[in-house]
Write an enzyme that holds these catalytic residues in place. Structure first.
Site, PDB file in Angstrom:
ATOM      1  N   CYS A   1     -44.641  41.928  67.479  1.00  0.00           N
ATOM      2  CA  CYS A   1     -44.598  43.388  67.574  1.00  0.00           C
ATOM      3  C   CYS A   1     -45.684  43.943  68.488  1.00  0.00           C
ATOM      4  CB  CYS A   1     -44.701  44.008  66.188  1.00  0.00           C
ATOM      5  SG  CYS A   1     -43.281  43.630  65.106  1.00  0.00           S
TER       6      CYS A   1
ATOM      7  N   CYS B   1     -44.455  44.266  71.999  1.00  0.00           N
ATOM      8  CA  CYS B   1     -43.154  44.907  72.175  1.00  0.00           C
ATOM      9  C   CYS B   1     -43.298  46.285  72.805  1.00  0.00           C
ATOM     10  CB  CYS B   1     -42.443  45.033  70.837  1.00  0.00           C
ATOM     11  SG  CYS B   1     -40.801  45.799  70.971  1.00  0.00           S
TER      12      CYS B   1
ATOM     13  N   GLU C   1     -22.463  33.077  79.389  1.00  0.00           N
ATOM     14  CA  GLU C   1     -22.321  33.858  78.159  1.00  0.00           C
ATOM     15  C   GLU C   1     -21.626  33.050  77.064  1.00  0.00           C
ATOM     16  OE1 GLU C   1     -23.320  36.969  77.152  1.00  0.00           O
ATOM     17  OE2 GLU C   1     -24.582  36.920  78.939  1.00  0.00           O
TER      18      GLU C   1
END
Length: 354
Positions: free
Chosen positions: A198, A201, A36
């Site tokens: 998109c 998605c 992280e």
């Protein structure tokens, strides 16, 4: 809606998500935490080899806590944002000293550790311990800003507050480990910054920005301001044995704690470098050999670097201590060096292309 959001995302993740990232192997709080921190401001493809090398050298929190700082910085060299590495070791030492070498599973306790903020703490809790916690890294901000058409730059307090509310609302009670990876993957692989895919998605049918045909308008951009330009001389001071004089930078600020080349007053002319080295460092040098200059860009300014190589005739005049020290080239390259300095010492002709 929150359940539908998470269910669609998890279904997509099961079929298309990234399941083979190295920090998924032997997953524990230490490995999640290191990944992280490395992934802050850095792409996954860049992080993977660094993560693997870091784990090979520092396999657990005790190894990291007890390592020489130069060793830690050396394994971070090239990743940039070096405060991350210094905070990483400081946090490791705290975990060993105050928590018996075990990372707490409470986000508030994790946030007391150096370099760990709200989202990183949540990622550790969710991915290492499987406990419900909402994350909000850069990829997640982008997904949520588009899905809910949240206007404004996420660096603004009011915008960030809205995004956290959405993050909390969408985080499920089950499969939270997979969910946190799924929403990060969606942002990295589909809901990308400039050319979002998109059509691929799983959240498309409910995405407000997509419905408006305005996906690329979200999230709002950070207000732009011109970066200042700075200049400096960097001296490659080399003695008859081929040793190079390096200077450890202050612990805070740019390249904090790393070894670098001594910087000289940018107002000097090339014909003044010899006298300046004698006055500042007590070194008698031959005439400078200029190397092609280059520009290195930091987050908040551009630095124009003009390197000059000078042969030193009285190397013993320079102190050999924690701030100034002579190193053979192979020794220098084993230290924590800023990436452009490492390139300058290995391939000076390539440094000008940085």
């Amino acid at each position: 809606m929150p359940e539908r959001f998470a269910d669609r995302l998890l279904d997509w993740y099961d079929r298309h998500g990234r399941h083979d990232l190295p920090w998924h192997d032997n997953q524990n709080a230490y490995r999640v935490w290191v990944s992280e921190i490395m992934l802050q401001q850095t792409q996954v493809t860049t992080v993977i080899p660094y993560f693997n090398a870091f784990m090979a050298r520092f396999p657990d929190v005790h190894a990291l806590a007890n390592a020489p700082v130069d060793d830690v910085l050396s394994h971070w060299s090239g990743l940039g944002y070096y405060a991350r590495a210094r905070n990483l070791q400081k946090a490791a030492q705290t975990v060993v000293q105050d928590f018996g070498g075990e990372f707490p599973d409470d986000p508030e306790q994790l946030e007391t550790l150096s370099g760990i903020g709200r989202s990183t703490a949540a990622a550790i809790v969710a991915q290492a311990y499987g406990k419900r916690a909402a994350i909000l890294d850069g990829n997640v901000k982008r997904v949520l800003a588009r899905y809910h058409a949240v206007p404004g730059w996420p660096g603004q307090t009011a915008v960030l507050k809205q995004l956290w509310q959405h993050a909390e609302a969408h985080t499920p009670d089950t499969r939270v480990r997979d969910y946190t990876q799924a929403i990060m993957d969606l942002g990295a692989m589909v809901c990308t910054r400039s050319r979002p895919k998109c059509e691929a998605c799983p959240l498309q049918q409910d995405c407000t920005a997509h419905a408006r045909g305005e996906a690329t308008l979200y999230p709002g951009s950070k207000p732009k301001k011109a970066k200042p330009e700075k200049t400096t001389w960097m001296a490659i001071l080399e003695d008859a044995d081929g040793r190079i004089l390096l200077e450890r930078r202050p612990p805070t600020g740019i390249w904090g704690g790393l070894w670098s080349l001594p910087e000289l007053d940018p107002a000097l002319g090339a014909d003044e470098l010899q006298d300046h080295c004698e006055q500042k460092l007590g070194l008698r040098c031959g005439e400078p050999e200029l190397i092609s200059g280059f520009r290195h860009t930091f987050s908040h300014y551009h630095l124009h670097i003009q390197p000059a190589r000078l042969l030193v005739h009285n190397a013993n005049a320079a102190a050999d201590d924690d701030v100034l020290a002579w190193f053979h080239r192979d020794e220098a390259l084993a230290l924590g060096l800023p990436a452009p300095i490492r390139t300058l010492l290995t391939e000076p002709e390539q440094a000008a292309l940085l």
